[in-house]
Enzyme design. Structure first.
Site, mmCIF file in Angstrom:
data_model
loop_
_atom_site.group_PDB
_atom_site.id
_atom_site.type_symbol
_atom_site.label_atom_id
_atom_site.label_comp_id
_atom_site.label_asym_id
_atom_site.label_seq_id
_atom_site.Cartn_x
_atom_site.Cartn_y
_atom_site.Cartn_z
ATOM 1 N N ILE A 1 0.916 -1.146 0.000
ATOM 2 C CA ILE A 1 0.000 0.000 0.000
ATOM 3 C C ILE A 1 0.953 1.192 0.000
ATOM 4 C CG2 ILE A 1 -1.765 1.276 1.248
ATOM 5 C CD1 ILE A 1 -2.684 -1.398 2.455
ATOM 6 N N PRO A 2 1.172 1.813 -1.153
ATOM 7 C CA PRO A 2 2.310 2.715 -1.365
ATOM 8 C C PRO A 2 2.228 4.083 -0.676
ATOM 9 C CG PRO A 2 0.948 2.668 -3.306
ATOM 10 C CD PRO A 2 0.374 1.651 -2.360
ATOM 11 N N CYS A 3 2.367 4.078 0.628
ATOM 12 C CA CYS A 3 2.325 5.329 1.394
ATOM 13 C C CYS A 3 3.553 6.203 1.122
ATOM 14 C CB CYS A 3 2.183 5.042 2.877
ATOM 15 S SG CYS A 3 3.411 3.918 3.551
ATOM 16 N N HIS A 4 4.612 5.630 0.581
ATOM 17 C CA HIS A 4 5.804 6.423 0.259
ATOM 18 C C HIS A 4 5.534 7.420 -0.866
ATOM 19 C CE1 HIS A 4 5.936 2.884 -2.388
ATOM 20 N NE2 HIS A 4 6.577 3.657 -3.260
ATOM 21 N N ARG A 5 4.440 7.259 -1.581
ATOM 22 C CA ARG A 5 4.097 8.159 -2.693
ATOM 23 C C ARG A 5 3.342 9.410 -2.241
ATOM 24 N NH1 ARG A 5 2.013 3.117 -6.351
ATOM 25 N NH2 ARG A 5 4.057 2.132 -6.586
#
Length: 158
Positions: free
Chosen positions: A119-123
């Site tokens: 779940i790409p929270c780094h984006r």
């Protein structure tokens, strides 16, 4: 809750699974005390993370079951819609989740994401610029964004 080691080209992550779903992912660091061998799902996770870290994969096909409040799950669903190689602001995620005034609450939900990378929270970045927070640290966030082409070394996210 037992954790299974997940070897990748970027280090050994640890995953928590239940039945046929991933519940949580930890970045490399101190080894958890409660280790258990992984089954087919952990092997699939190791394969997909390896492909991602080698630049061969842009999305994941694994069954995820992140546990959280209804609002957190709505935010995490929006995070999964942010395309590889792009970034979005906390404000924009708040708007997409139907709570346009809830940027801070979105930040808290992003920070509570139990399945980073998948779940790409780094984006997610602050609207005013900079990297913003990231549980595993700013270096990991830069590294992930650079892998995806969304961050230039000695520059900033785009």
């Amino acid at each position: 809750m037992p954790w299974s080691p997940v070897p990748t080209p970027w280090g050994v992550f640890h995953a928590h699974t239940e039945e046929d779903h991933l519940l949580a992912l930890r970045f490399p660091g101190p080894e958890p005390e409660d280790l258990a061998p992984g089954g087919p799902l952990v092997a699939a996770l190791a394969r997909e993370l390896g492909e991602y870290f080698r630049g061969e994969r842009t999305s994941f096909d694994l069954p995820l079951d992140p546990r959280g409040t209804a609002f957190q799950r709505a935010v995490w669903a929006e995070l999964r819609r942010v395309p590889y190689g792009t970034t979005v602001s906390y404000r924009e995620i708040a708007r997409r989740a139907g709570r346009p005034q809830a940027s801070r609450a979105v930040g808290q939900a992003v920070g509570a994401n139990p399945l980073p990378i998948l779940i790409p929270c780094h984006r997610v970045l602050p609207a005013g610029g900079g990297l913003g927070g990231f549980g595993p640290g700013a270096d990991w966030k830069r590294r992930l964004l650079a892998l995806e082409g969304a961050y230039r070394v000695n520059s900033s996210p785009r």
